[in-house]
Design an enzyme around this catalytic site. Structure first.
Site, mmCIF file in Angstrom:
data_model
loop_
_atom_site.group_PDB
_atom_site.id
_atom_site.type_symbol
_atom_site.label_atom_id
_atom_site.label_comp_id
_atom_site.label_asym_id
_atom_site.label_seq_id
_atom_site.Cartn_x
_atom_site.Cartn_y
_atom_site.Cartn_z
ATOM 1 N N CYS A 147 21.859 -43.508 4.943
ATOM 2 C CA CYS A 147 20.898 -44.471 5.494
ATOM 3 C C CYS A 147 20.271 -43.860 6.752
ATOM 4 O O CYS A 147 19.644 -42.818 6.697
ATOM 5 C CB CYS A 147 21.608 -45.799 5.750
ATOM 6 S SG CYS A 147 20.645 -47.116 6.486
ATOM 7 N N ASP A 174 14.730 -48.778 -3.450
ATOM 8 C CA ASP A 174 14.824 -48.698 -1.996
ATOM 9 C C ASP A 174 13.443 -48.891 -1.379
ATOM 10 O O ASP A 174 12.639 -47.960 -1.332
ATOM 11 C CB ASP A 174 15.398 -47.345 -1.584
ATOM 12 C CG ASP A 174 15.720 -47.261 -0.099
ATOM 13 O OD1 ASP A 174 15.311 -48.171 0.644
ATOM 14 O OD2 ASP A 174 16.381 -46.289 0.314
ATOM 15 N N HIS A 192 19.407 -49.187 -1.831
ATOM 16 C CA HIS A 192 19.654 -48.624 -0.516
ATOM 17 C C HIS A 192 21.072 -49.012 -0.082
ATOM 18 O O HIS A 192 21.427 -50.185 -0.098
ATOM 19 C CB HIS A 192 18.635 -49.181 0.482
ATOM 20 C CG HIS A 192 18.770 -48.615 1.855
ATOM 21 N ND1 HIS A 192 18.242 -47.395 2.207
ATOM 22 C CD2 HIS A 192 19.392 -49.092 2.964
ATOM 23 C CE1 HIS A 192 18.514 -47.149 3.472
ATOM 24 N NE2 HIS A 192 19.222 -48.168 3.946
#
Length: 251
Positions: A134, A189, A221
């Site tokens: 991330c 995502d 995500h």
């Protein structure tokens, strides 16, 4: 499976002390170092378990609390499992931390982490590898670009906003990177749409960076984070195969 030993450590930086988690094989022999960069939720038990798995594979792993300027981990209190209903409230607290972590601060802190690893008796001589999740995927790119002589490989998984129009966008580090890169994108995502994926890979190719980018089908995500509702076991295991393969080639 190799027995590992984990401990809390403090790392001096130009702006204070960064708390971190260090884990290594229990024989205490010097091993290649892996710098593991957190996601937006921060240093917590799940990230420590990921670091432990890397140490079991034969590496010395450092997981810094990149939000240390705002306090020691956990900077934001989190539930044991993060579900969609709790995310808005959590991100109200996490948002300012993310906005305050500028690329300049990331690169400055990275220098401190790399120096600390170079001085550790648990780390073998030579360059290090990075893996980031991330937010951490962005940090991995900034670090690889700022310290090309110290970073031999960098991986990023479900990274967001990797190739934006911002003048400090992470993809602009490509021209300085000498490390081999692997990036595993999530196909569901919204923080990394198709145009950014293309811009990111085009920048790596134009800069001559050795790289491989894959889009993981059916993955959201955060697919590697087992303490969240975004977790995808199949994509997570694919990430481990790709990451360990990269590390094997590097070290």
């Amino acid at each position: 499976m190799t027995a590992v030993q984990g401990t809390a450590v403090d790392i001096p930086t130009e702006d204070g002390i960064a708390d971190a988690y260090l884990v290594h094989p229990g024989d205490e022999r010097p091993r290649p170092a892996v710098l593991l960069y957190q996601d937006a939720f921060g240093l917590r038990p799940h990230l420590k378990s990921m670091a432990d798995r890397l140490a079991e594979a034969g590496y010395t792993v450092l997981v810094p609390n990149v939000f240390y300027r705002n306090g020691r981990a956990p900077v934001v209190e989190l539930p044991e499992f993060i579900d969609p209903h709790e995310r808005p409230e959590i991100f109200e607290k996490v948002g300012p931390l993310l906005r305050g972590l500028t690329s300049d601060l990331v690169e400055r802190d990275a220098g401190a982490y790399l120096r600390w690893l170079a001085e550790s008796p648990l780390v073998a001589d030579g360059p290090v590898a990075i893996t980031g999740y991330c937010l951490g995927a962005r940090l991995a790119l900034y670090t690889a670009g700022a310290y090309p002589d110290r970073v031999a490989a960098a991986a990023g998984f479900h990274g967001g906003r990797l190739a934006t129009d911002d003048p400090t966008s992470p993809h602009l580090a490509a021209e300085h990177i000498t490390a081999e890169l692997y990036f595993g994108h999530a196909d569901q995502d919204p923080s990394l749409p198709e145009d950014q994926i293309k811009r990111f890979e085009d920048a790596l190719t134009a800069a001559g960076v050795r790289h491989r980018c894959e889009v993981y089908p059916g993955a959201q995500h955060g697919y590697t984070q087992a303490d969240t509702s975004s977790y995808n076991a199949e994509a997570d295991e694919k990430h481990w195969v790709a990451l360990l393969d990269l590390l094997d080639r590097t070290f």
